[in-house]
Design a protein around this motif. Structure first.
Motif, mmCIF file in Angstrom:
data_model
loop_
_atom_site.group_PDB
_atom_site.id
_atom_site.type_symbol
_atom_site.label_atom_id
_atom_site.label_comp_id
_atom_site.label_asym_id
_atom_site.label_seq_id
_atom_site.Cartn_x
_atom_site.Cartn_y
_atom_site.Cartn_z
ATOM 1 N N TYR A 12 8.743 -9.319 5.894
ATOM 2 C CA TYR A 12 8.974 -8.218 4.954
ATOM 3 C C TYR A 12 7.705 -7.784 4.240
ATOM 4 N N LYS A 15 17.998 -12.995 -9.249
ATOM 5 C CA LYS A 15 17.720 -11.566 -9.422
ATOM 6 C C LYS A 15 17.400 -11.262 -10.882
ATOM 7 N N TRP A 41 15.129 -9.235 -1.901
ATOM 8 C CA TRP A 41 13.982 -8.470 -1.388
ATOM 9 C C TRP A 41 14.114 -6.982 -1.665
ATOM 10 N N ASP A 42 15.343 -6.470 -1.754
ATOM 11 C CA ASP A 42 15.526 -5.063 -2.159
ATOM 12 C C ASP A 42 14.910 -4.836 -3.537
ATOM 13 N N ARG A 69 18.218 -11.170 1.089
ATOM 14 C CA ARG A 69 17.961 -9.777 1.456
ATOM 15 C C ARG A 69 18.077 -8.874 0.216
ATOM 16 N N GLN A 70 19.104 -9.135 -0.598
ATOM 17 C CA GLN A 70 19.294 -8.341 -1.819
ATOM 18 C C GLN A 70 18.127 -8.543 -2.778
ATOM 19 N N TYR A 107 11.163 -4.689 -3.235
ATOM 20 C CA TYR A 107 10.720 -3.380 -2.742
ATOM 21 C C TYR A 107 10.763 -2.336 -3.854
ATOM 22 N N GLU A 108 11.836 -2.376 -4.639
ATOM 23 C CA GLU A 108 11.948 -1.417 -5.749
ATOM 24 C C GLU A 108 10.776 -1.555 -6.713
#
Lengths: 247, 373
Positions: free
Chosen positions: A201, A144, A176-177, A173-174, A180-181
């Motif tokens: 996604y 991240k 991918w958050d 999944r985190q 998206y942001e």
């Protein structure tokens, strides 16, 4: 500028008699999350290297952020971010030192480095880890952080080369958050992956087989076209015909 | 625009120093090796032999034998033990390794010398180590010659044969003068070439090199930023070696220190270029290290002349030595540091070294472009 972030037309790369990338044509819209899917050895990385200005194509044309890959590699580099499968931080540097270094080589001012660094740490919820050595962070955090560092100079496009290798589904999944942001902030995301759940996604997906793009559409349309339930099955149907051995 | 380049460079060099100062192994190599090398070559590995145990059997016990023994005892090379041993006892002591040499004065030593103008001293040396035996007998011969010269001066005896053993180039048989320039070449080669190669290959191994290439950093900036820290550390090391030679090995710097540093900087740049070249061909830190050692360290030790004289080598090997940058650097340092010569004496070597450096830099610039294609 138009709303096209990346455009490739019959883009080809040959190494001696081996055609790694075989006349691929596609376009990526601004702010889109674009999935670049293919088996190992299908030519994803080569194509991506061309788009990043690391490799010169044999023939065909391509523009990235409006710049020509033949002539304006330097301008392209200023407008893109990049994160590779080996996440790209220095383990013997602290979190903040890594941020300072990457922001520094992209020419950010000291004030910008300070502000964006603090903002980045807050967004990831690791304010108290600024002085921790990257080596002692868990893998999910490193990835991240690597992604956040790759977009610290606010590029128009960010290239992610199999960014989520080796992490558990929750962390993925985190991650991918975060993607998206970034897309919400208007950054175009170009991501290669061989996890088919990740392909789901994406806004649009291209599937590479033996250097060619054999399918190119939204995940929903692709599933409809192949009359299957998941991207996994779409990929199987396409990859079955592959002649190249993955290495 | 200029400003941006400096900023990039600053951020990069700062990062490099973090790498250097946080890795204990690197630190140890950077600062431990030079110190160890100087101390090793300066003190332990020296060619001279000190305090060798010898036994002196004085059957004469006359004025002349006493005088010679006094001289032997006064010499720092020998640790004299006086005893009247039989031949069997002497052989036993030599065999057990208790003594390196035995010196025997026969009963009529002085009377032979004064009446016959000729006297004999028997010297038995342990030649199982021929180098030591030769060196020791040379030391002894020169002590006896010394005595003869004195005695001759007093008695004005017209004829006497004096064997002359000359130690050319390094009359005091000191090890340090030859080793220090060699160690300088070795250490600079090690730090600049090997550490640079390893540092760059590490980025390749870790995958961070790709990030650097994708970034707007110009390739030449990557090279400069990667090499500057090692250039600075090398100059620091050079200063440390020189200080150690002056204060620990009592070796004065006869020539210009500024010239020495200028020539060293030139040599360092050639080493950095070699390191970069090795990094192009290596994919792992291990292979970079091995390549550096095989292709740089060995030639520096073998083909510069500081351990083995180049003139004695086979012709083809002498040919190879001409392309080893350390050879020229070694000659330059010897000239400036030991002989106190100026630039006029070493301009040829400097020119060759500069030429080699230029070629290396050009090859590097080209291969870096190939890597990007």
């Amino acid at each position: 500028m138009s709303n096209i972030a990346i455009q490739a037309d019959k883009l080809t790369k040959r190494f001696d008699d081996f055609t790694a990338v075989d006349a691929i044509t596609f376009d990526v819209r601004q702010g889109e999350i674009f999935g670049f899917v293919g088996a190992n050895g299908a030519g994803k990385t080569t194509a991506m290297r061309i788009l990043c200005g690391l490799s010169i194509p044999t023939s065909g044309t391509a523009t990235v952020a409006g710049f020509d890959v033949y002539k304006d590699a330097e301008k392209i580099k200023k407008n893109i971010g990049y994160m590779s499968q080996k996440f790209s931080l220095y383990e013997d540097l602290t979190v903040m030192e890594n941020i300072t270094f990457y922001a520094g080589i992209y020419g950010l001012s000291n004030q910008e480095i300070k502000d964006r660094g603090a903002e980045l740490l807050t967004r990831l919820g690791i304010e108290h880890e600024a002085k921790t050595f990257v080596a002692s962070l868990p893998l999910g955090w490193k990835q991240k952080l690597a992604f956040s560092v790759a977009v610290i100079h606010r590029p128009k496009i960010v290239f992610l080369d199999e960014p989520t290798g080796g992490v558990d589904p929750v962390t993925r999944r985190q991650f991918w958050d975060l993607i998206y942001e970034a897309a919400d902030r208007g950054i175009t995301v170009f991501v290669t992956t061989h996890y088919m759940d990740e392909a789901e996604y994406c806004n649009r997906v291209s599937v590479m087989v033996d250097g060619r793009i054999d399918a190119f559409d939204t995940p929903a349309n692709l599933k409809k076209k192949f009359s299957v339930e998941s991207m996994n099955e779409v990929f199987y149907q396409l990859a079955r015909g592959a002649k190249r051995k993955a290495d | 625009m200029k400003n941006a380049v400096w900023k990039q460079l600053y951020a990069f060099i700062q990062k490099e120093f973090y790498h250097v100062f946080r890795d204990r192994k690197t630190l140890l190599m950077l600062f431990g090796i030079p110190i160890a090398q100087v101390l090793l070559f300066g003190f332990v590995l020296s060619n001279e032999i000190k305090n060798s145990k010898i036994v002196v059997c004085d059957y004469a016990k006359d004025y002349a034998s006493q005088e010679i023994i006094r001289k032997i005892e006064a010499s720092k090379y020998f640790n004299v033990q006086k005893a009247t041993l039989t031949h069997d006892q002497i052989e036993a002591s030599l065999r057990s390794g208790d003594i390196k040499m035995a010196v025997i004065f026969p009963a009529d030593f002085y009377s032979d010398l004064s009446h016959l103008n000729k006297a004999q001293i028997q010297v038995i040396a342990d030649a199982s180590d021929p180098n030591t035996a030769t060196t020791l007998s040379n030391y002894l011969t020169s002590i006896i010659n010394d005595y003869q010269a004195e005695a001759l001066a007093q008695t004005k005896k017209p004829y006497s044969i004096i064997p002359q053993v000359k130690m050319l180039y390094n009359p005091e048989l000191l090890g340090a003068p030859n080793f220090v320039p060699g160690v300088m070449a070795l250490v600079l080669m090690l730090i600049c070439a090997m550490m640079t190669a390893v540092a760059i290959v590490k980025e390749k191994e870790m995958g961070t090199m790709e990030i650097l290439l994708v970034s707007p950093l110009k390739p030449y900036l990557v090279i400069i930023a990667k090499t500057i820290p090692y250039l600075l550390i090398s100059l620091l090391n050079l200063a440390a070696i020189l200080l150690m030679s002056v204060f620990l090995l009592n070796l004065a710097i006869k020539g210009s220190v500024i010239l020495l540093f200028a020539e060293s900087t030139l040599f360092i740049i050639s080493c950095l270029a070699l390191g970069l070249l090795i990094s192009v061909g290596s994919t792992s830190q291990m292979s970079a290290m091995m390549t550096s050692q095989m292709s740089l360290m060995l030639p520096t030790m073998m083909l510069t002349g500081f351990m083995f004289p180049i003139e004695n080598m086979p012709f083809w090997m002498q040919g190879i030595s001409y392309i080893v940058p350390s050879r020229y650097y070694y000659t330059i340092v010897k000239a400036v540091m030991l002989e106190g010569l100026g630039f006029t004496a070493i301009w040829r070597e400097t020119l060759v070294l500069a030429g080699i450096t230029l070629v290396l830099v050009v090859i590097n610039v080209r291969s870096f472009k190939i890597r990007l294609a």
